[in-house]
Design a protein around this motif. Sequence first.
Motif, mmCIF file in Angstrom:
data_model
loop_
_atom_site.group_PDB
_atom_site.id
_atom_site.type_symbol
_atom_site.label_atom_id
_atom_site.label_comp_id
_atom_site.label_asym_id
_atom_site.label_seq_id
_atom_site.Cartn_x
_atom_site.Cartn_y
_atom_site.Cartn_z
ATOM 1 N N GLY A 62 0.776 -1.126 -0.176
ATOM 2 C CA GLY A 62 -0.086 0.007 0.007
ATOM 3 C C GLY A 62 0.795 1.219 -0.015
ATOM 4 N N GLU A 63 2.139 1.088 -0.036
ATOM 5 C CA GLU A 63 3.187 2.401 0.038
ATOM 6 C C GLU A 63 3.942 2.393 -1.106
ATOM 7 O OE1 GLU A 63 5.340 2.419 3.606
ATOM 8 O OE2 GLU A 63 3.335 2.304 4.945
ATOM 9 N N ASP A 64 4.280 1.342 -1.893
ATOM 10 C CA ASP A 64 5.215 1.149 -2.972
ATOM 11 C C ASP A 64 4.663 1.854 -4.227
ATOM 12 O OD1 ASP A 64 6.300 -0.526 -1.167
ATOM 13 O OD2 ASP A 64 5.807 -2.282 -2.060
ATOM 14 N N VAL A 65 5.722 2.554 -4.786
ATOM 15 C CA VAL A 65 5.328 3.282 -6.132
ATOM 16 C C VAL A 65 6.465 2.803 -6.974
ATOM 17 C CG1 VAL A 65 5.374 5.476 -7.510
ATOM 18 C CG2 VAL A 65 4.516 5.259 -5.079
ATOM 19 N N LYS A 66 6.012 2.232 -8.150
ATOM 20 C CA LYS A 66 7.162 1.621 -9.007
ATOM 21 C C LYS A 66 7.310 2.533 -10.255
ATOM 22 C CE LYS A 66 8.135 -2.703 -11.871
ATOM 23 N NZ LYS A 66 7.416 -4.018 -12.330
ATOM 24 N N PHE A 67 8.722 2.680 -10.666
ATOM 25 C CA PHE A 67 9.179 3.481 -11.692
ATOM 26 C C PHE A 67 9.838 2.420 -12.714
ATOM 27 C CE2 PHE A 67 9.235 6.073 -8.013
ATOM 28 C CZ PHE A 67 8.547 7.482 -8.443
ATOM 29 N N THR A 68 9.474 2.580 -14.063
ATOM 30 C CA THR A 68 9.868 1.868 -15.024
ATOM 31 C C THR A 68 10.390 2.719 -16.300
ATOM 32 O OG1 THR A 68 8.642 -0.297 -14.578
ATOM 33 C CG2 THR A 68 9.805 -0.115 -16.634
ATOM 34 N N ILE A 77 4.824 4.948 -14.329
ATOM 35 C CA ILE A 77 4.638 5.102 -12.768
ATOM 36 C C ILE A 77 3.442 4.389 -12.551
ATOM 37 C CG2 ILE A 77 4.446 6.719 -10.833
ATOM 38 C CD1 ILE A 77 5.745 8.833 -12.584
ATOM 39 N N GLU A 78 3.579 3.616 -11.537
ATOM 40 C CA GLU A 78 2.498 2.607 -11.231
ATOM 41 C C GLU A 78 2.423 2.903 -9.531
ATOM 42 O OE1 GLU A 78 0.744 -1.885 -10.967
ATOM 43 O OE2 GLU A 78 2.478 -1.419 -11.921
ATOM 44 N N THR A 79 1.022 3.228 -9.203
ATOM 45 C CA THR A 79 0.771 3.685 -7.948
ATOM 46 C C THR A 79 0.403 2.507 -6.845
ATOM 47 O OG1 THR A 79 -1.543 3.915 -7.971
ATOM 48 C CG2 THR A 79 -0.264 5.697 -8.729
ATOM 49 N N VAL A 84 -1.872 3.547 -13.414
ATOM 50 C CA VAL A 84 -0.552 3.662 -14.289
ATOM 51 C C VAL A 84 -0.514 5.106 -15.015
ATOM 52 C CG1 VAL A 84 0.295 2.304 -16.407
ATOM 53 C CG2 VAL A 84 -0.674 1.250 -14.764
ATOM 54 N N ILE A 85 0.727 5.628 -14.789
ATOM 55 C CA ILE A 85 0.906 6.814 -15.395
ATOM 56 C C ILE A 85 2.118 6.781 -16.446
ATOM 57 C CG2 ILE A 85 1.681 9.347 -14.978
ATOM 58 C CD1 ILE A 85 0.575 8.581 -12.146
ATOM 59 N N ALA A 86 2.051 7.399 -17.631
ATOM 60 C CA ALA A 86 3.079 7.479 -18.662
ATOM 61 C C ALA A 86 3.657 9.027 -18.681
ATOM 62 C CB ALA A 86 2.853 6.925 -19.990
ATOM 63 N N THR A 87 4.902 9.255 -18.447
ATOM 64 C CA THR A 87 5.257 10.517 -18.816
ATOM 65 C C THR A 87 5.758 10.922 -20.100
ATOM 66 O OG1 THR A 87 7.556 10.251 -17.964
ATOM 67 C CG2 THR A 87 5.976 10.613 -16.320
ATOM 68 N N TYR A 89 4.593 11.218 -22.769
ATOM 69 C CA TYR A 89 3.962 10.095 -23.655
ATOM 70 C C TYR A 89 4.048 10.758 -25.221
ATOM 71 C CZ TYR A 89 0.639 6.756 -25.389
ATOM 72 O OH TYR A 89 0.091 5.778 -26.188
ATOM 73 N N ASN A 90 4.518 9.755 -26.073
ATOM 74 C CA ASN A 90 4.914 10.162 -27.542
ATOM 75 C C ASN A 90 4.045 9.052 -28.174
ATOM 76 O OD1 ASN A 90 6.832 8.236 -27.670
ATOM 77 N ND2 ASN A 90 8.398 9.824 -27.423
ATOM 78 N N GLY A 91 3.671 8.167 -27.634
ATOM 79 C CA GLY A 91 2.995 6.731 -28.471
ATOM 80 C C GLY A 91 4.111 5.967 -29.019
ATOM 81 N N TRP A 92 5.308 6.104 -28.811
ATOM 82 C CA TRP A 92 6.056 5.140 -29.095
ATOM 83 C C TRP A 92 6.639 4.069 -28.123
ATOM 84 C CZ3 TRP A 92 10.093 9.387 -31.477
ATOM 85 C CH2 TRP A 92 9.344 9.951 -32.645
ATOM 86 N N TYR A 93 6.863 5.008 -26.705
ATOM 87 C CA TYR A 93 7.377 4.237 -25.692
ATOM 88 C C TYR A 93 5.887 3.998 -24.757
ATOM 89 C CZ TYR A 93 11.696 5.882 -27.073
ATOM 90 O OH TYR A 93 13.076 5.881 -27.957
ATOM 91 N N ARG A 94 5.553 2.832 -24.654
ATOM 92 C CA ARG A 94 4.237 2.541 -24.135
ATOM 93 C C ARG A 94 4.403 1.348 -22.898
ATOM 94 N NH1 ARG A 94 -0.276 2.415 -28.823
ATOM 95 N NH2 ARG A 94 0.456 3.823 -30.162
ATOM 96 N N PRO A 95 3.664 1.534 -21.958
ATOM 97 C CA PRO A 95 3.575 0.673 -20.942
ATOM 98 C C PRO A 95 2.881 -0.539 -21.463
ATOM 99 C CG PRO A 95 2.450 2.750 -20.054
ATOM 100 C CD PRO A 95 2.833 3.061 -21.520
ATOM 101 N N ALA A 96 2.889 -1.617 -20.659
ATOM 102 C CA ALA A 96 2.461 -2.913 -21.439
ATOM 103 C C ALA A 96 0.832 -2.599 -21.435
ATOM 104 C CB ALA A 96 2.922 -4.176 -20.248
ATOM 105 N N THR A 97 0.451 -1.926 -20.346
ATOM 106 C CA THR A 97 -1.087 -2.010 -20.345
ATOM 107 C C THR A 97 -1.507 -0.399 -20.478
ATOM 108 O OG1 THR A 97 -1.082 -1.428 -17.979
ATOM 109 C CG2 THR A 97 -1.538 -3.814 -18.565
ATOM 110 N N THR A 98 -2.573 -0.122 -20.965
ATOM 111 C CA THR A 98 -3.192 1.246 -21.343
ATOM 112 C C THR A 98 -2.858 1.898 -20.206
ATOM 113 O OG1 THR A 98 -4.591 0.350 -23.429
ATOM 114 C CG2 THR A 98 -4.949 2.702 -22.303
ATOM 115 N N PRO A 99 -2.324 3.180 -20.293
ATOM 116 C CA PRO A 99 -2.168 3.984 -18.886
ATOM 117 C C PRO A 99 -3.441 4.717 -18.775
ATOM 118 C CG PRO A 99 -0.907 4.903 -20.934
ATOM 119 C CD PRO A 99 -1.391 3.662 -21.123
ATOM 120 N N ASP A 100 -3.768 4.868 -17.396
ATOM 121 C CA ASP A 100 -4.735 5.609 -17.136
ATOM 122 C C ASP A 100 -4.542 7.194 -17.211
ATOM 123 O OD1 ASP A 100 -6.473 3.579 -15.381
ATOM 124 O OD2 ASP A 100 -4.358 3.550 -14.639
#
Length: 281
Positions: A62-68, A77-79, A84-87, A89-100
């Motif tokens: 409940g406290e962990d934040v993951k950065f990839t 960034i996963e809360t 899921v947040i993507a900083t 974002y240009n459409g080329w580098y994407r998380p495995a799941t669609t970010p929120d």
Amino acid sequence: MKPRYLVLAIAWLATFAAPVPAAAQEQRTPVSQCQAIAQNLPKATFASFSGAPALVPAVSEGEDVKFTFLGHSTFEIETPAGIVIATDYNGWYRPATTPDVVTMNKAHPTHFTLTPDPGIKHVLHGWSDVPGEKATVNLVVGDVYIRNVTTDIRFSYGLGGSQENGNSIFIFEIAGLCIGHLGHLHYELTDSHYTEIGRLDVVMVPVDGGLTMGADSMSRVIKRLRSSLILPMHRRGPPVDAFLSMFGKDFDVAYAPDDSITVSMRTLPKKPLIYVLKGVR
């Protein structure tokens, strides 16, 4: 108490005890804890430890934040709640799941896209399309509060001049952590910027050495911020060593074995640590 009044009293209490719907959570007026703390505490001095300590694994559920690190200046960034947040974002580098949530900056096409995945619920621009206005972001999504601080940028491709408020430093407040992404920062920050930013425990910083700012200028920003965890990004041309060479014994340096790191308030380094994720160096 009569049965009928007892039932009404229980119903009244249940109304206030019921969980707030997600939609209502996103609409409530957010309050920055990072700004409040920064404005009420004197300058902190970090304890000094010899050697570069390994980052302690985050273990508190409940406290962990993951950065990839996904590439260029895009981090996933996963809360703790699974947002899921993507900083940048240009459409080329994407998380495995669609970010929120995705954030974007308008310095170069590698930092934004005007055709994002339609499945992304929140697309946050770091610039305003209205001349003379600032982009303003104040948004709560699940367990994260997102805000921004705008800065000026130089025009792209050597055109000369600058664009006011063309870049945003996005700040994510998650599980007590104050997290900042400097975006495509072109100029050293002013006292006003530092006041708006407040405290940053984790900061993602461009280290290209010139496309944004030179290593000396960028290092001054990082030294002033005094974040516990510094994550380099946006390396183009020179190795990350040019940036690292600007820091002395007050900062530790470590090279990650992979592209991810998980951290919480309890597991932040006690001494500022520049942590180079795989794919940056």
